[in-house]
Design a protein around this motif. Structure first.
Motif, PDB file in Angstrom:
ATOM      1  N   UNK A 181     -23.305  92.804 137.892  1.00  0.00           N
ATOM      2  CA  UNK A 181     -23.713  92.429 139.249  1.00  0.00           C
ATOM      3  C   UNK A 181     -23.715  90.908 139.347  1.00  0.00           C
ATOM      4  N   UNK A 182     -22.953  90.376 140.287  1.00  0.00           N
ATOM      5  CA  UNK A 182     -22.954  88.944 140.583  1.00  0.00           C
ATOM      6  C   UNK A 182     -23.600  88.775 141.952  1.00  0.00           C
ATOM      7  N   UNK A 183     -24.881  88.501 141.946  1.00  0.00           N
ATOM      8  CA  UNK A 183     -25.649  88.418 143.195  1.00  0.00           C
ATOM      9  C   UNK A 183     -25.772  86.963 143.642  1.00  0.00           C
ATOM     10  N   UNK A 184     -25.969  86.774 144.939  1.00  0.00           N
ATOM     11  CA  UNK A 184     -26.104  85.429 145.520  1.00  0.00           C
ATOM     12  C   UNK A 184     -24.917  84.545 145.140  1.00  0.00           C
ATOM     13  N   UNK A 185     -23.726  85.121 145.142  1.00  0.00           N
ATOM     14  CA  UNK A 185     -22.560  84.402 144.636  1.00  0.00           C
ATOM     15  C   UNK A 185     -22.174  83.233 145.529  1.00  0.00           C
ATOM     16  N   UNK A 186     -22.659  83.232 146.757  1.00  0.00           N
ATOM     17  CA  UNK A 186     -22.333  82.155 147.687  1.00  0.00           C
ATOM     18  C   UNK A 186     -22.953  80.818 147.300  1.00  0.00           C
ATOM     19  N   UNK A 187     -23.894  80.818 146.375  1.00  0.00           N
ATOM     20  CA  UNK A 187     -24.606  79.578 146.056  1.00  0.00           C
ATOM     21  C   UNK A 187     -23.828  78.663 145.109  1.00  0.00           C
ATOM     22  N   UNK A 188     -22.745  79.153 144.521  1.00  0.00           N
ATOM     23  CA  UNK A 188     -22.017  78.338 143.554  1.00  0.00           C
ATOM     24  C   UNK A 188     -21.001  77.434 144.256  1.00  0.00           C
ATOM     25  N   UNK A 189     -20.753  76.276 143.656  1.00  0.00           N
ATOM     26  CA  UNK A 189     -19.779  75.364 144.239  1.00  0.00           C
ATOM     27  C   UNK A 189     -19.048  74.619 143.137  1.00  0.00           C
ATOM     28  N   UNK A 190     -17.870  74.128 143.472  1.00  0.00           N
ATOM     29  CA  UNK A 190     -17.068  73.282 142.599  1.00  0.00           C
ATOM     30  C   UNK A 190     -16.887  73.880 141.206  1.00  0.00           C
ATOM     31  N   UNK A 191     -17.379  73.194 140.156  1.00  0.00           N
ATOM     32  CA  UNK A 191     -17.136  73.649 138.789  1.00  0.00           C
ATOM     33  C   UNK A 191     -17.727  75.037 138.548  1.00  0.00           C
ATOM     34  N   UNK A 192     -18.935  75.270 139.040  1.00  0.00           N
ATOM     35  CA  UNK A 192     -19.576  76.552 138.807  1.00  0.00           C
ATOM     36  C   UNK A 192     -18.814  77.675 139.494  1.00  0.00           C
ATOM     37  N   UNK A 193     -18.316  77.424 140.694  1.00  0.00           N
ATOM     38  CA  UNK A 193     -17.536  78.435 141.406  1.00  0.00           C
ATOM     39  C   UNK A 193     -16.251  78.735 140.641  1.00  0.00           C
ATOM     40  N   UNK A 194     -15.584  77.701 140.145  1.00  0.00           N
ATOM     41  CA  UNK A 194     -14.369  77.911 139.349  1.00  0.00           C
ATOM     42  C   UNK A 194     -14.683  78.750 138.116  1.00  0.00           C
ATOM     43  N   UNK A 195     -15.815  78.454 137.483  1.00  0.00           N
ATOM     44  CA  UNK A 195     -16.213  79.198 136.302  1.00  0.00           C
ATOM     45  C   UNK A 195     -16.463  80.664 136.630  1.00  0.00           C
ATOM     46  N   UNK A 196     -17.160  80.932 137.743  1.00  0.00           N
ATOM     47  CA  UNK A 196     -17.453  82.316 138.120  1.00  0.00           C
ATOM     48  C   UNK A 196     -16.162  83.083 138.381  1.00  0.00           C
ATOM     49  N   UNK A 197     -15.197  82.465 139.025  1.00  0.00           N
ATOM     50  CA  UNK A 197     -13.913  83.128 139.276  1.00  0.00           C
ATOM     51  C   UNK A 197     -13.218  83.473 137.957  1.00  0.00           C
TER      52      UNK A 197
END
Length: 722
Positions: A356-372
């Motif tokens: 479960x990846x919850x509240x996924x909208x809160x990530x940005x830039x490096x963290x968002x790239x990492x989550x992807x």
């Protein structure tokens, strides 16, 4: 020759565990893990690897070190002054096993502590061979005839066949392992992960290992979330079926719609539940523990500490394998994309589970790239991925949907406009001139409202507290941000929820009274608090929507259709850590004059502010790209790579009055005294402060205790997001 029960695997400080006892415990663990992991392991080979993995600890160099035996003279000290890796000495026992098993046993044993090559301490088997040559073999077989009998005794205890191993045969075995390791190509080693997971588990629980293994790998009982009593039109997702046969999930829904229950109802296997912030995972862990009867539900924390000397001292609590539910942040899954220590174990533990990846909208830039990249990796290991969000830009939504396989693989759930309208709860007023804030507060306090003020930096929050405490001395008031001692931060959050919460249950004195909480964005996500009014600095629109969620939060039949005010200060001047163009675009999308912020309009507004997918390039740090691995098998990357890729830079401070206490405290007591700060905040002042050489290498700040108790740690900020 000493009796076998005097040959230790752990020092007296760590329980004085004997080598035989530790081997018994690791063997119990590996037999279970080899059967339960989705990877198709040979259980008997795994068992042999566990029995062999630490036999080299019988080497007198290891025994001298673990028993604190020092040389009686300079000659003796020099004789034992060499690098010894017990796992390399363990390989000398390969001749006791069939030749066709050697490669598998080497995979299990040789890298269970160090990378075989390019180890940060240059102590991998290939590093030592390159640096020392034949001397490496001699050192690891020193006094072989005197100690290898202990290894044979352990093999015999486990009813494995043994032979007398001449020193020459032991040399050949280690040289064979060296040649085998040199031939290793790029890849991921399940065997290394298996042995590590068993070794870590047994080392953590020692004599309790057998009991602690019993609840492992249970499928969690999530029936609580399927209970008919939990269905209600107040929580619209509770009435949506989760029986769709598609593997993955994308659910977009307002806070309070029942998203957590829905995501958990979609899970059929063991669960990894990720949330963005430590406070939010604390709350989720408590919630799951209260509703799921399985014993093994884990809460995992990770911290990174960068000290001023450029030396990285990163302490990550490695997750032990096999729990029914783990609650953690995605950053703790970063090892699987960056190849840091323990990544093989983590992959084995994750394979085939529900994520479960919850509240996924809160990530940005490096963290968002990492989550992807984490999502792509999880897919390769047959995980079922369930993503929840309140406000996600369409470009990110579409990217995730495409990665997950499109509409044939993804069950998509969104609320209708009619239902979204029932989640309208905020009236927005824009503040062009901050001078009006005092009048807003005066009026609010006259109405006995509970007010939350949110600033983007700690420095601004502290200054506001000083000013407003003087202006309103009789109003109950508190300040909360990240720069308090870790022990005090917990107490502050408890006080916030118990004394200042605006849900109508908190009273001051004999009746309901107004109050004021001044905060940074630490309140944006996770804290279950509800206020009557908010005054906030402008922030990116998705963050603002999260902040607004702390006002008029309680959803019931009496609150639906009722609105409460939020005031947003116009962005001017230095708006770091944000970009002015993002703040202006966000501010422009907000209504004004106390018009209602409509939930059904949020998606369009978010897409205007974030028209493109804003990620950062992290390809150079990835261990898997273009269809193959770029990391050598049986090795891992330094943990510093995560700091580099995600810009995780943090340091630790303590107050001068706590200095002596910190010097003699144990690690748990030290954590309670530590104050986390952004490294860039302190870097320009670091030469002003003493830095201790123990624990987390804290900077000692000479702030008065009485000032700290009111304001928290005071430092000059350098445009940082705190």
């Amino acid at each position: 020759m000493l009796p076998l029960n005097e040959i230790l695997a752990k020092s007296i400080n760590y329980g004085g565990l004997t080598l035989l006892e530790h081997t018994q415990q690791v063997t119990l663990a590996i037999e279970l893990f080899a059967q339960k992991y989705a990877f198709n392991f040979n259980v008997e080979t795994a068992r042999k690897g566990a029995i062999m993995h630490d036999l080299g600890k019988a080497h007198p160099h290891f025994q001298r070190k673990i028993k604190n035996v020092n040389g009686e003279n300079l000659v003796e000290s020099r004789e034992w002054d060499f690098i010894h890796r017990h796992e390399i000495s363990s390989l000398a026992f390969l001749p006791c096993f069939p030749q066709n098993e050697w490669d598998s046993l080497i995979d299990l044993v040789v890298g269970h502590h160090k990378s075989i090559q390019n180890d940060p301490t240059s102590r991998g088997i290939l590093d030592l061979m390159e640096n020392e040559g034949d001397e490496m073999i001699d050192n690891h077989l020193k006094d072989w005839e005197q100690w290898y009998q202990y290894g044979l005794q352990i093999l015999q205890y486990f009813e494995l066949p043994t032979i007398e191993i001449a020193r020459k045969e032991a040399e050949k075995a280690i040289l064979y392992a060296v040649k085998y390791c040199k031939k290793k190509g790029f890849g991921f080693s399940p065997a290394r992960g298996l042995l590590k997971s068993a070794d870590h588990f047994a080392s953590a629980f020692t004599h309790a290992t057998e009991d602690k293994l019993k609840p492992l790998f249970e499928i969690p009982d999530l029936s609580y979330y399927d209970d008919e009593k939990r269905k209600s039109d107040i929580y619209p997702l509770s009435q949506v079926s989760t029986d769709d046969k598609r593997k993955h999930t994308l659910v977009v829904a307002s806070t309070g719609a029942g998203k957590t229950d829905f995501l958990l109802r979609r899970c059929k296997g063991r669960v990894f539940y990720t949330l963005p912030f430590q406070a939010s995972i604390n709350a989720m862990w408590e919630r799951i523990c209260a509703t799921v009867p399985n014993k093994d539900i884990r809460l995992l924390h990770a911290t990174s500490k960068l000290i001023a000397k450029g030396k990285l001292d990163e302490q990550i609590l490695q997750p032990l394998a096999g729990s029914a539910v783990k609650v953690l942040t995605p950053h703790q899954l970063a090892a699987i994309v960056f190849g840091t220590s323990g990544f093989e174990t983590m992959i084995l533990d994750l394979e085939g589970t529900d994520i479960i990846l919850d509240e996924i909208h809160t990530y940005s830039d490096y963290s968002r790239s990492m989550v992807l990249e984490i999502v792509k990796t999880l897919l390769r290991f047959n995980c079922k991925i369930h993503i929840g969000t309140a406000t996600m830009p369409s470009v990110l939504y579409n990217e995730l949907k495409n990665i997950l396989g499109g509409e044939n693989e993804v069950y998509e759930v969104k609320l209708s406009d009619e239902i979204l309208d029932t989640f309208n709860r905020h009236q927005v007023s824009k503040i062009e001139d901050e001078e009006v804030i005092l009048d807003i507060l005066k009026n609010a306090f006259e109405q006995k409202e509970k007010v939350l003020m949110v600033y983007n930096t700690i420095n601004k929050a502290q200054n506001a507290y000083i000013t407003l405490k003087e202006e309103f001395p009789n109003i109950p008031m508190m300040l909360i941000h990240s720069r308090f001692k870790r022990g005090d931060r917990v107490a502050l959050e408890t006080r916030l929820k118990s004394e200042f919460n605006g849900d109508g249950s908190v009273k001051f004195g004999n009746g309901l009274m107004p109050c004021l909480v001044i905060s940074t964005q630490v309140v944006e996500v996770s804290l279950d608090i509800s206020f009557d009014r908010m005054i906030t600095q402008a922030a990116p629109l998705d963050g603002l929507i999260q902040r607004f969620g702390r006002v008029n939060r309680k959803r019931n039949k009496d609150t639906i259709g009722k609105y409460k005010p939020v005031h947003v200060i116009k962005p001017v001047g230095n708006v770091m850590p944000y970009k002015m163009e993002i703040l202006r675009a966000s501010y422009e999308q907000l209504p004004d004059n106390f018009d209602v912020l409509g939930e059904r309009t949020l998606q369009e507004k978010i897409d205007i502010v974030f028209p493109s997918l804003n990620t950062k390039e992290i390809d150079m740090h990835l261990i898997y790209k273009d269809g193959g691995y770029s990391i050598k098998e049986l090795t891992n990357n330094k943990k510093a790579v995560i700091v580099d890729a995600l810009e995780i830079e943090s340091a630790t401070c303590i107050l001068e009055c706590d200095r002596d206490k910190y010097l003699v405290a144990n690690w748990e007591e030290r954590i309670m005294l530590e104050i986390p700060v952004n490294y860039k905040t302190i870097t320009r002042q670091k030469n002003k402060y003493e830095q201790l050489e123990i624990g987390a290498y804290p900077f000692v700040v000479p702030q008065k205790e009485e000032d700290y108790k009111i304001l928290g740690l005071q430092l000059v900020e350098h445009n940082n997001f705190l």
